[in-house]
Scaffold this motif. Structure first.
Motif, short mmCIF file in Angstrom:
data_model
loop_
_atom_site.label_atom_id
_atom_site.label_comp_id
_atom_site.label_asym_id
_atom_site.label_seq_id
_atom_site.Cartn_x
_atom_site.Cartn_y
_atom_site.Cartn_z
N LEU A 176 5.74 -0.28 3.75
CA LEU A 176 4.31 -0.20 4.03
C LEU A 176 3.82 -1.49 4.68
CD1 LEU A 176 1.66 1.40 3.74
CD2 LEU A 176 1.37 0.33 1.51
N PHE A 185 6.63 5.46 8.18
CA PHE A 185 5.65 5.46 7.08
C PHE A 185 5.67 6.80 6.34
CE2 PHE A 185 2.98 2.26 9.60
CZ PHE A 185 3.35 1.20 8.80
N LEU A 211 -1.07 4.10 10.40
CA LEU A 211 -0.74 4.45 9.02
C LEU A 211 -1.57 5.64 8.56
CD1 LEU A 211 0.59 3.91 6.25
CD2 LEU A 211 -1.24 2.27 5.79
N LEU A 270 6.85 6.90 2.34
CA LEU A 270 5.87 7.18 1.30
C LEU A 270 6.08 8.56 0.68
CD1 LEU A 270 2.79 5.60 3.08
CD2 LEU A 270 3.96 4.73 1.06
#
Length: 612
Positions: A221, A294, A243, A298
């Motif tokens: 991140l 990303f 993001l 995640l």
């Protein structure tokens, strides 16, 4: 519980909405502070890194406040204490946006971190009640993070307003979570302590996997945001915008992959997928492909946490889920902070891409460690008597974290200096720590008298319960009436027929009996109780030894679990399926003759401490 079944659909819908709202509140408020740190630095007149430091310090304070948060949750409904804390934390973030002065800004963020501590545990603990909900809770948390990224992007020119919007929204979500979902906490019953949760083998085995799942989210991140800035010269709100776009498919991936979180065996593969993200980001030819990193990182981290929650936390009893969710949440937060810090340190030594690539190594190790988590399919069926991490911290003989399993109808012999202490703890006659359950009932919630009056447990020892001045028959009659026998006199006559030595002493005061006769009287009281668990201390090898075996065999044949404390003599071992020496320094198995207990249930060894 069945009285509430007609209302279950409404409660379920309200509960789902509340759980998702609560799960989203924390990431929404905290993520907005983190993503707006550079812009906030200009408003507060401190470097943006200092604002980042403040936000991460708030997370550390939330972890440190977990223990008092669990204490509070034991006195309120857990979801309501979390909702209260989340609403106040969101208000603190909004205040930080309204008043940009450094003292107010910093104090508001620190207070918000402390107040948000229940959010580390309550949303995930509530989500465990329904299959597939752990993944749904993780998707809601990721959606909160996505909302934070969009708020930070849309109000990048007015970061104070971004904090005000995020804080107010998080507070509203927390208030929504206070709706009537989840069972009320039992009055005066605190939730399980963290030390009790650590006694569970799968929880201990899963902590490194949770930590490295947090790493798999934290390192890519911040490393990816830094790479967007310094490789492609994206400034201002542009890195966070990439993001924000990447988080939307990440939420969809978590929702779509919720079926993959139903077994512990998927955890290692999900962590390996998370480990691939930093390498993809480091070699990405453009910011769009980096943003895909990303999404992968995640989504993989959230799915890993959901799989671990399903395998490790969901099988736990309700009283332990909240503490276990908090403990593992702290582990994941610590992993995220460690990944962020490591990425920052490596950037000062290596090139940006190389530094980000090296952060992929710990999640690969985490995939190997996750193999140690077996999940509920490896759990044995619950024992009739289950003792977990029992400790007696005071007294001449102290015990530490003893574990014990006894099946219905099984006889176990304990010898050594700690045997009588262990029996006294099981009977509720000495203070102890740990868990004791009998046929699914929690004995630790009952005192010694209640354990006997309910027919759960009876300790037969050298001293009977009958007062010394009362005649033997009268004392037995009083005990029968207290137990609720329909015909106490007939019950007493039946018991005295088993003990001819006592029949002729029915009118004699109990205090005038010899030691052997008092032992028989204590055993006669046990026959009246007909307990599910019979504890025999110092009788099997004493003067009344000849009268004991028939009584114990009779009770064991009816399904009573029998635990005997006394010397490991041959006549005593002949009754037992298993035998152990209990000392303060540990527990040692004693060989039992092959003929002893040939018809008893098979022995099953326990985990999480010395196994009895």
């Amino acid at each position: 519980m069945t009285a509430f079944l007609p209302r279950e659909p409404r409660r379920s819908a309200a509960g789902t909405a509340g759980r998702f709202a609560m799960a989203a509140a924390g990431p929404l408020a905290g993520g907005t502070v983190l993503f707006s740190s550079d812009a906030l630095g200009g408003v507060v007149r401190v470097p943006g890194d200092v604002v980042t430091y403040m936000a991460l310090t708030g997370l550390v304070l939330a972890c440190a406040a977990l223990v008092p948060a669990l204490w509070l949750a034991g006195r309120l409904r857990p979801h309501r204490s979390a909702a209260l804390g989340g609403a106040l934390a969101g208000t603190g973030v909004a205040l930080a946006g309204l008043v940009p002065a450094v003292p107010v800004f910093a104090s508001a963020l620190m207070a918000a971190g402390i107040l948000a501590a229940p959010l580390l545990a309550a949303p995930r603990a509530s989500a465990l009640r329904t299959a597939g909900s752990p993944a749904g809770g993780q998707a809601a948390a990721l959606a909160g993070l996505a909302a934070a990224a969009w708020i930070a992007t849309l109000w990048s020119a007015h970061p104070g307003k971004a904090l005000l919007v995020a804080g107010a929204t998080a507070a509203v979500l927390a208030v929504v979570a206070a709706g009537p979902h989840g069972p009320p906490a039992e009055p005066g019953r605190p939730v399980a302590r963290v030390r009790d949760v650590l006694a569970v083998r799968d929880v201990r085995a899963a902590l490194p996997a949770y930590l490295l799942a947090g790493w798999a989210a934290g390192a890519p991140l911040m490393g990816g945001l830094h790479l967007l800035t310094f490789r492609w010269n994206l400034i201002g709100a542009e890195p966070v915008r990439y993001l924000a776009w990447a988080l939307l498919p990440a939420v969809a991936l978590v929702v779509a992959g919720r079926r993959a979180t139903g077994a512990a065996r998927t955890g290692p593969w999900l962590l390996l997928a998370g480990a691939a993200a930093p390498m993809l980001m480091a070699s990405a030819p453009g910011p769009v492909l980096l943003a895909a990193g990303f999404t992968i990182a995640l989504a993989a981290a959230c799915l890993t946490a959901a799989a671990l929650d399903t395998a490790v936390l969901r099988p736990l009893p309700d009283s332990r889920r909240l503490a276990a969710a908090g403990l593992t949440g702290v582990a994941a937060a610590a992993g995220g902070l460690a990944g962020l810090g490591c990425a920052a340190v490596l950037r000062g030594i290596l090139a940006e891409g190389s530094a980000l690539t090296l952060t992929a190594l710990p999640p690969i190790l985490g995939a190997l460690l996750a193999l140690r988590v077996h999940g509920p399919q490896a759990e044995r069926p619950p024992a009739f008597l289950a003792v977990r991490a029992l400790s007696v911290p005071r007294g001449a003989v102290r015990l530490h974290r003893v574990a014990m399993r006894v099946e219905a109808g099984e006889t176990v012999v304990l010898s050594g200096s700690g045997a009588s202490v262990l029996l006294a703890a099981l009977a509720g006659r000495t203070p102890c720590r740990g868990g004791i359950s009998l046929g699914g009932a929690d004995l630790t919630a009952l005192d010694a008298a209640q354990r006997t009056s309910l027919g759960l447990c009876h300790l037969a020892g050298p001293e009977p319960r009958a007062p010394g001045g009362r005649p033997v028959a009268a004392g037995l009659g009083a005990h029968a009436r207290a137990l609720g026998h329909a015909d106490p006199e007939a019950a007493v006559r039946s018991v005295l027929d088993v003990f001819p030595q006592l029949r002729g002493l029915a009118g004699a005061p109990a205090g005038t009996l010899t030691a052997a006769q008092r032992g028989l009287l204590s055993l006669a009281e046990a026959l009246l109780t007909r307990p599910r668990l019979l504890l025999v201390d110092g009788l099997a090898g004493g003067p009344c030894a000849a009268a004991v075996p028939p009584v114990l065999r009779r009770l064991a044949a009816t399904g009573t679990a029998v635990v005997i404390a006394g010397p490991a003599a041959p006549e005593t071992l002949a009754l037992a399926r298993r035998a152990y020496t209990v000392e303060p320094g540990g527990v040692t198995e004693v060989p039992v003759p092959a003929s002893g207990g040939a018809h008893r249930p098979p022995a099953v060894r326990s985990t999480g401490g010395p196994a009895l």
